[in-house]
Design an enzyme around this catalytic site. Structure first.
Site, PDB file in Angstrom:
ATOM      1  N   ARG A 273       0.865  -1.179   0.000  1.00 39.13           N
ATOM      2  CA  ARG A 273       0.000   0.000   0.000  1.00 39.13           C
ATOM      3  C   ARG A 273       0.902   1.230   0.000  1.00 39.13           C
ATOM      4  O   ARG A 273       1.992   1.199   0.573  1.00 39.13           O
ATOM      5  CB  ARG A 273      -0.884   0.042   1.258  1.00 39.13           C
ATOM      6  CG  ARG A 273      -2.060  -0.920   1.237  1.00 39.13           C
ATOM      7  CD  ARG A 273      -3.155  -0.489   0.266  1.00 39.13           C
ATOM      8  NE  ARG A 273      -4.299  -1.382   0.250  1.00 39.13           N
ATOM      9  CZ  ARG A 273      -4.498  -2.364  -0.629  1.00 39.13           C
ATOM     10  NH1 ARG A 273      -3.627  -2.605  -1.584  1.00 39.13           N
ATOM     11  NH2 ARG A 273      -5.591  -3.116  -0.569  1.00 39.13           N
TER      12      ARG A 273
ATOM     13  N   GLU B  89      -2.568   7.954  -4.519  1.00 38.99           N
ATOM     14  CA  GLU B  89      -3.183   7.421  -5.735  1.00 38.99           C
ATOM     15  C   GLU B  89      -4.674   7.767  -5.816  1.00 38.99           C
ATOM     16  O   GLU B  89      -5.324   7.873  -4.780  1.00 38.99           O
ATOM     17  CB  GLU B  89      -2.975   5.891  -5.830  1.00 38.99           C
ATOM     18  CG  GLU B  89      -3.650   5.079  -4.746  1.00 38.99           C
ATOM     19  CD  GLU B  89      -3.331   3.585  -4.888  1.00 38.99           C
ATOM     20  OE1 GLU B  89      -2.153   3.203  -4.845  1.00 38.99           O
ATOM     21  OE2 GLU B  89      -4.294   2.811  -5.025  1.00 38.99           O
TER      22      GLU B  89
ATOM     23  N   HIS C 269      -1.675   0.594  -9.748  1.00 44.48           N
ATOM     24  CA  HIS C 269      -2.307  -0.330  -8.793  1.00 44.48           C
ATOM     25  C   HIS C 269      -3.023  -1.469  -9.536  1.00 44.48           C
ATOM     26  O   HIS C 269      -4.238  -1.621  -9.428  1.00 44.48           O
ATOM     27  CB  HIS C 269      -3.286   0.411  -7.866  1.00 44.48           C
ATOM     28  CG  HIS C 269      -3.585  -0.367  -6.605  1.00 44.48           C
ATOM     29  ND1 HIS C 269      -3.846   0.234  -5.392  1.00 44.48           N
ATOM     30  CD2 HIS C 269      -3.664  -1.711  -6.372  1.00 44.48           C
ATOM     31  CE1 HIS C 269      -4.077  -0.695  -4.477  1.00 44.48           C
ATOM     32  NE2 HIS C 269      -3.974  -1.887  -5.057  1.00 44.48           N
TER      33      HIS C 269
HETATM   34  P1  NAP Z   1      -1.373 -11.581   4.766  1.00 46.10           P
HETATM   35  O1  NAP Z   1      -1.422 -12.989   4.296  1.00 46.10           O
HETATM   36  O2  NAP Z   1      -2.240 -11.169   5.897  1.00 46.10           O
HETATM   37  O3  NAP Z   1       0.153 -11.265   5.144  1.00 46.10           O
HETATM   38  C1  NAP Z   1       0.563 -10.051   5.683  1.00 46.10           C
HETATM   39  C2  NAP Z   1       1.978 -10.200   6.194  1.00 46.10           C
HETATM   40  O4  NAP Z   1       2.431  -8.912   6.611  1.00 46.10           O
HETATM   41  C3  NAP Z   1       2.121 -11.141   7.394  1.00 46.10           C
HETATM   42  O5  NAP Z   1       3.254 -11.956   7.202  1.00 46.10           O
HETATM   43  C4  NAP Z   1       2.365 -10.180   8.556  1.00 46.10           C
HETATM   44  O6  NAP Z   1       3.234 -10.685   9.547  1.00 46.10           O
HETATM   45  C5  NAP Z   1       3.096  -9.065   7.850  1.00 46.10           C
HETATM   46  N1  NAP Z   1       3.074  -7.828   8.622  1.00 46.10           N
HETATM   47  C6  NAP Z   1       2.046  -7.249   9.267  1.00 46.10           C
HETATM   48  N2  NAP Z   1       2.475  -6.135   9.889  1.00 46.10           N
HETATM   49  C7  NAP Z   1       3.791  -6.028   9.631  1.00 46.10           C
HETATM   50  C8  NAP Z   1       4.811  -5.119  10.003  1.00 46.10           C
HETATM   51  N3  NAP Z   1       4.522  -4.062  10.802  1.00 46.10           N
HETATM   52  N4  NAP Z   1       6.063  -5.320   9.570  1.00 46.10           N
HETATM   53  C9  NAP Z   1       6.365  -6.393   8.795  1.00 46.10           C
HETATM   54  N5  NAP Z   1       5.453  -7.298   8.400  1.00 46.10           N
HETATM   55  C10 NAP Z   1       4.185  -7.115   8.820  1.00 46.10           C
HETATM   56  O7  NAP Z   1      -1.692 -10.574   3.598  1.00 46.10           O
HETATM   57  P2  NAP Z   1      -1.449 -10.777   2.018  1.00 46.10           P
HETATM   58  O8  NAP Z   1      -2.606 -11.483   1.426  1.00 46.10           O
HETATM   59  O9  NAP Z   1      -0.093 -11.333   1.834  1.00 46.10           O
HETATM   60  O10 NAP Z   1      -1.540  -9.264   1.522  1.00 46.10           O
HETATM   61  C11 NAP Z   1      -0.633  -8.298   1.995  1.00 46.10           C
HETATM   62  C12 NAP Z   1      -1.075  -6.918   1.551  1.00 46.10           C
HETATM   63  O11 NAP Z   1      -0.866  -6.776   0.165  1.00 46.10           O
HETATM   64  C13 NAP Z   1      -2.568  -6.628   1.730  1.00 46.10           C
HETATM   65  O12 NAP Z   1      -2.878  -6.240   3.043  1.00 46.10           O
HETATM   66  C14 NAP Z   1      -2.794  -5.517   0.740  1.00 46.10           C
HETATM   67  O13 NAP Z   1      -2.636  -4.262   1.365  1.00 46.10           O
HETATM   68  C15 NAP Z   1      -1.694  -5.724  -0.293  1.00 46.10           C
HETATM   69  N6  NAP Z   1      -2.255  -6.085  -1.593  1.00 46.10           N
HETATM   70  C16 NAP Z   1      -1.962  -5.329  -2.679  1.00 46.10           C
HETATM   71  C17 NAP Z   1      -2.498  -5.644  -3.901  1.00 46.10           C
HETATM   72  C18 NAP Z   1      -2.200  -4.810  -5.118  1.00 46.10           C
HETATM   73  O14 NAP Z   1      -3.022  -4.774  -6.029  1.00 46.10           O
HETATM   74  N7  NAP Z   1      -1.062  -4.148  -5.192  1.00 46.10           N
HETATM   75  C19 NAP Z   1      -3.343  -6.757  -4.049  1.00 46.10           C
HETATM   76  C20 NAP Z   1      -3.618  -7.520  -2.919  1.00 46.10           C
HETATM   77  C21 NAP Z   1      -3.067  -7.184  -1.695  1.00 46.10           C
HETATM   78  P3  NAP Z   1       2.827 -11.874  10.568  1.00 46.10           P
HETATM   79  O15 NAP Z   1       2.530 -13.060   9.693  1.00 46.10           O
HETATM   80  O16 NAP Z   1       4.061 -12.091  11.349  1.00 46.10           O
HETATM   81  O17 NAP Z   1       1.640 -11.391  11.325  1.00 46.10           O
END
Ligand code: NAP
Length: 314
Positions: free
Chosen positions: A232, A261, A279
């Protein structure tokens, strides 16, 4: 009579059509006077459909709807929703976390490739006829480089898999170490940045991660380091990134998301060491279709008194 669903943003048209065939959908973002529309329907609204780029699900909206039971998020991140306000009222939240995982990881890979191999510049080089005057300068290899992934959940791990296939060494930073993962873990982002060639942000947005990629992290990444963000915009201090890029304190950046954005700073647009995407991380027809179908299936399950399919854990 069709149940009312309050939509705060648009899903892909195919799934939006299905939603509208099953429910009476109020498209709040299209209303001339959203406040008046909310007031007029506040007692009938039991379900909200929200999107990361639509109107945010604020505490004010949640409090304005006394019979709200479910917030259905079309997307993975929840930073557009005041989840605490929903929890305080015992309102269920669902999201579609698995749908965009592989496509978003592919987008990260595309940004790594285009940034290190200067693909966009090379394409322009051919188009404007510069090739006739000499060869394109050598770029940077991915193989044998170390990639550090901040956020090692679904998307982070999918990126790791792809980077490994490109013969890159993977390390990661997240809140906790993953016992089932073979990669080196860093508890500190700056520490990791100082030991990698490519830093990829794949963590959620929100208060906890606000500006965690900042001047200190870019300094640690160094003049040969590349910065990739598919998480993000809020996770990056944009001013610090602009300074690091313009001073060549880092080598380059590949960005899919921005703090402001859809507006992108002009300074970024005029830089040749950045690749800018609008995005599009999870923006494939397939992922969006999957997200929309899951949103609809969750809403139906809710109205039928069945368990939700993809509830967000409390
Ligand atoms: P997820 O499975 O919930 O994984 C999030 C990861 O981030 C977990 O490993 C978590 O750690 C870690 N995390 C949380 N807070 C943190 C911090 N302060 N420092 C370091 N790591 C931290 O989520 P996901 O499905 O992988 O998605 C991640 C993010 O990608 C979404 O929340 C969204 O904002 C973004 N995204 C972007 C797009 C795009 O179009 N560009 C599309 C989809 C998603 P722990 O496991 O240790 O709790």
């Amino acid at each position: 009579m069709k149940k009312i669903v309050l939509a705060l943003g648009a899903m892909q048209s195919t799934e939006m059509d299905i939603l509208e065939s099953e429910f009476h959908v109020i498209k709040l973002w299209k209303e001339k006077d959203p406040e008046a529309t909310l007031q007029a329907h506040k007692l009938q609204v039991q379900v909200i459909v929200s999107t990361y780029n639509g109107m945010p699900v604020t505490k004010k909206i949640i409090e304005a709807l006394p019979n709200l039971e479910l917030i259905a998020q079309y997307g993975a991140g929840l930073n557009n929703i005041d989840v605490a306000a929903a929890r305080a009222r015992d309102i269920a939240v669902i999201s579609t976390p698995d749908s965009p995982t592989r496509d978003t990881a592919d987008t990260a890979m595309a940004l790594i490739l285009t940034t290190l191999r200067r693909v966009v510049e090379a394409d322009m080089f051919v188009r404007v006829g510069k090739w006739n005057s000499g060869a394109f300068p050598a770029s940077t290899s991915l193989a044998e480089k170390t990639v550090g992934i901040c956020g090692f959940g679904r998307i982070g791990q999918a990126i790791a898999k792809r980077c490994s296939a490109f013969d890159m060494k993977v390390v990661y930073n997240s809140r906790s170490q993953k016992a089932d993962q073979p990669y080196q873990f860093y508890s500190d982002l700056k520490d990791m940045a100082s030991n990698v060639d490519v830093l990829v942000m794949a963590c959620p947005g929100g208060d906890e991660t606000h500006h965690i990629a900042n001047a200190a992290v870019f300094k640690a990444l160094g003049s040969k380091g590349y910065f990739i963000n598919i998480a993000r915009g809020s996770v990056v201090n944009t001013e610090d990134l602009l300074v690091a890029l313009s001073n060549r304190a880092i080598a380059g950046a590949g960005l899919d998301v921005y703090e402001t954005e859809p507006s992108v700073p002009q300074a970024l647009i005029s830089m040749d060491n950045v690749v800018l995407l609008p995005h599009i991380g999870g923006g494939t027809v397939e992922a969006r279709s999957n997200m929309g179908q899951l949103v609809i299936a969750n809403i139906k399950a809710h109205f039928n008194g069945e368990p939700l399919i993809s509830p967000v854990a409390a």
